[in-house]
Enzyme design. Structure first.
Site, short mmCIF file in Angstrom:
data_model
loop_
_atom_site.label_atom_id
_atom_site.label_comp_id
_atom_site.label_asym_id
_atom_site.label_seq_id
_atom_site.Cartn_x
_atom_site.Cartn_y
_atom_site.Cartn_z
N GLN A 173 -10.04 -0.48 9.15
CA GLN A 173 -11.42 -0.15 9.03
C GLN A 173 -11.72 0.48 10.52
OE1 GLN A 173 -13.77 0.09 6.18
NE2 GLN A 173 -11.67 -1.55 5.30
N CYS A 318 -11.75 -6.31 -2.66
CA CYS A 318 -10.71 -7.08 -3.71
C CYS A 318 -11.50 -8.83 -3.82
CB CYS A 318 -9.91 -7.59 -2.83
SG CYS A 318 -9.06 -6.49 -1.67
N1 PLP Z 1 -6.88 -3.71 5.67
C1 PLP Z 1 -7.79 -4.24 5.84
C2 PLP Z 1 -8.63 -4.29 7.09
C3 PLP Z 1 -9.27 -3.14 4.93
O1 PLP Z 1 -10.15 -3.31 4.60
C4 PLP Z 1 -8.49 -2.91 3.62
C5 PLP Z 1 -9.28 -2.50 2.11
O2 PLP Z 1 -9.77 -3.14 1.89
C6 PLP Z 1 -6.40 -3.68 3.09
C7 PLP Z 1 -5.94 -3.71 4.59
C8 PLP Z 1 -6.06 -2.88 2.09
O3 PLP Z 1 -5.69 -1.60 1.91
P1 PLP Z 1 -5.22 -1.40 1.20
O4 PLP Z 1 -6.20 -0.83 0.36
O5 PLP Z 1 -4.24 0.76 1.93
O6 PLP Z 1 -3.87 -1.58 0.77
#
Ligand code: PLP
Length: 374
Positions: A173, A318
């Protein structure tokens, strides 16, 4: 009518220039980057170029960049790939970190999930206190995906740099807004994702500092320095490189995004009684608004806004769709329910913010009547 898109922390729209660069590698230069022929070599060159752009952005060597299929995979590789031992992390990490650590905990490894302040900031002293002889990894996110709070990564890096403990940060982020110079931050491992920076979904990267001992978590060919087998996803890697290049170009727009954010926060707190901003106002990403309203559930507000053409969220992508309380808001000492997340992006206008400030107070009022709060 084009929706007012205020869910940029969940994902961003693919930039036209990014798509344009990607197309060549779907249509013409479709070779396997490991092939010796010209088509293969064109792909290899493109992958190398993207790796170089990302390395330049992070101030590291291209050999220290490992492409993966997502930030989730990068987080898994960082945590599961280091030598097993005691891990220190925080209660507000993304599920990609939290659940990977919980898995190791179930396997019998000791994990400390450190608390955060009421403002959503990690306490450096708390982390220092947790360090033990068998600590192998500290994993702290650079900026939180739900409430946008920014964490003292440079300070932690300074403390950990001379210790035999690896330091991982999930910078997913942060990339649009914060300095991601890995040398200044003193991090050993850094997770990135393309789809939060106007690149394609399904491509991530992990910075692995030279000398860091990491084992693969999947087995196959010798791609990506032997750390991530599988044929390189050339169009997506190219898109990732272009998206990183564009981050620099859009830096000049950050003050405007922050101005819109502040207008939103002030307008909401002013117009809607019993509303509260979650997380520090100062140590906060320039695009994040996360507010709670007494007597109105976040999920219901998201639906009401959607009906008026405004795309918003309750928190992490999620957990939206489920009525589970937010682990981040719980860590701040709240109830975990009822929050609304509005995350701005490059394309938002002041007119759109005015629309939200007109629609939202009525939506909250109507829901409060239904819930019996009013
Ligand atoms: N880490 C953070 C802080 C995120 O905001 C996200 C996505 O929501 C992820 C990891 C996971 O990313 P990805 O969708 O590329 O797996």
């Amino acid at each position: 009518m084009k929706p007012v898109y205020l869910d940029n922390a969940a994902t961003t729209a693919l930039d036209e220039e990014v798509l344009e660069e990607m197309m060549r590698f779907f249509k013409e230069d479709y070779g396997n980057a490991s092939s010796i022929h010209k088509l293969g070599q064109a792909s290899r060159e493109a992958v190398d170029k993207a790796r170089e752009i990302i390395a330049q952005f992070l101030n590291c060597s291209p050999t220290e960049i490992i492409f993966t299929a997502s930030a989730t995979e990068s987080d898994n590789l960082a945590i599961l790939g280091v030598k097993k031992g005691h891990i220190i992390t925080t209660k507000i990490e993304h599920p990609a970190v939290l659940n990977t650590c919980s898995y190791l905990e179930k396997m019998g490894f000791e994990i400390d999930f450190c608390p955060v302040s009421k403002e959503g900031i990690v306490d450096v002293e708390e982390i220092k206190k947790k360090v033990k002889e068998n600590t192998v990894l500290v994993s702290v996110m650079y900026a939180n995906n739900e409430i946008g709070t920014t964490q003292p990564i440079a300070e932690l890096g300074e403390f950990l740099k001379d210790k035999e403990i690896y330091f991982h940060t999930d910078a997913v982020q942060a990339v649009n807004f914060l300095d991601c110079d890995v040398k200044k931050l003193n991090v050993d491992l850094m997770t990135l994702s393309a789809h939060k920076i106007y690149g394609p979904k399904g491509i991530g990267a992990l910075y692995v500092k030279k000398g860091v001992k990491l084992s693969p978590i999947m087995f196959g060919g010798h791609h990506e320095n032997g750390l991530r087998p599988g044929t390189e996803n050339v169009p997506y890697i190219v898109g990732f490189g272009k998206a990183i290049e564009l981050v620099g170009r859009f830096k000049k727009d950050i003050p405007f995004i922050q101005k819109l954010r502040d207008k939103l926060i002030d307008g909401i707190l002013d117009k809607i009684p019993d509303s509260k901003l979650n997380g520090s106002r100062e140590k906060r990403l320039p695009n994040n608004v996360n507010v709670s309203f007494k007597g109105a559930e976040g999920e219901s507000i998201v639906i009401a806004l959607d009906q008026k053409g405004i795309a918003s969220s309750t928190g992490s992508a999620c957990s939206s769709g489920s009525l589970e309380p937010s682990h981040v808001l719980l860590a701040l000492g709240g109830e975990g329910h009822g929050s609304l997340r509005l995350t701005l992006g490059r394309k938002n206008t002041e007119k759109e913010i005015d629309k939200v400030l007109k629609v939202l107070p009525k939506a909250v009022k109507d829901l409060r009547k239904v819930s019996g709060y009013l």
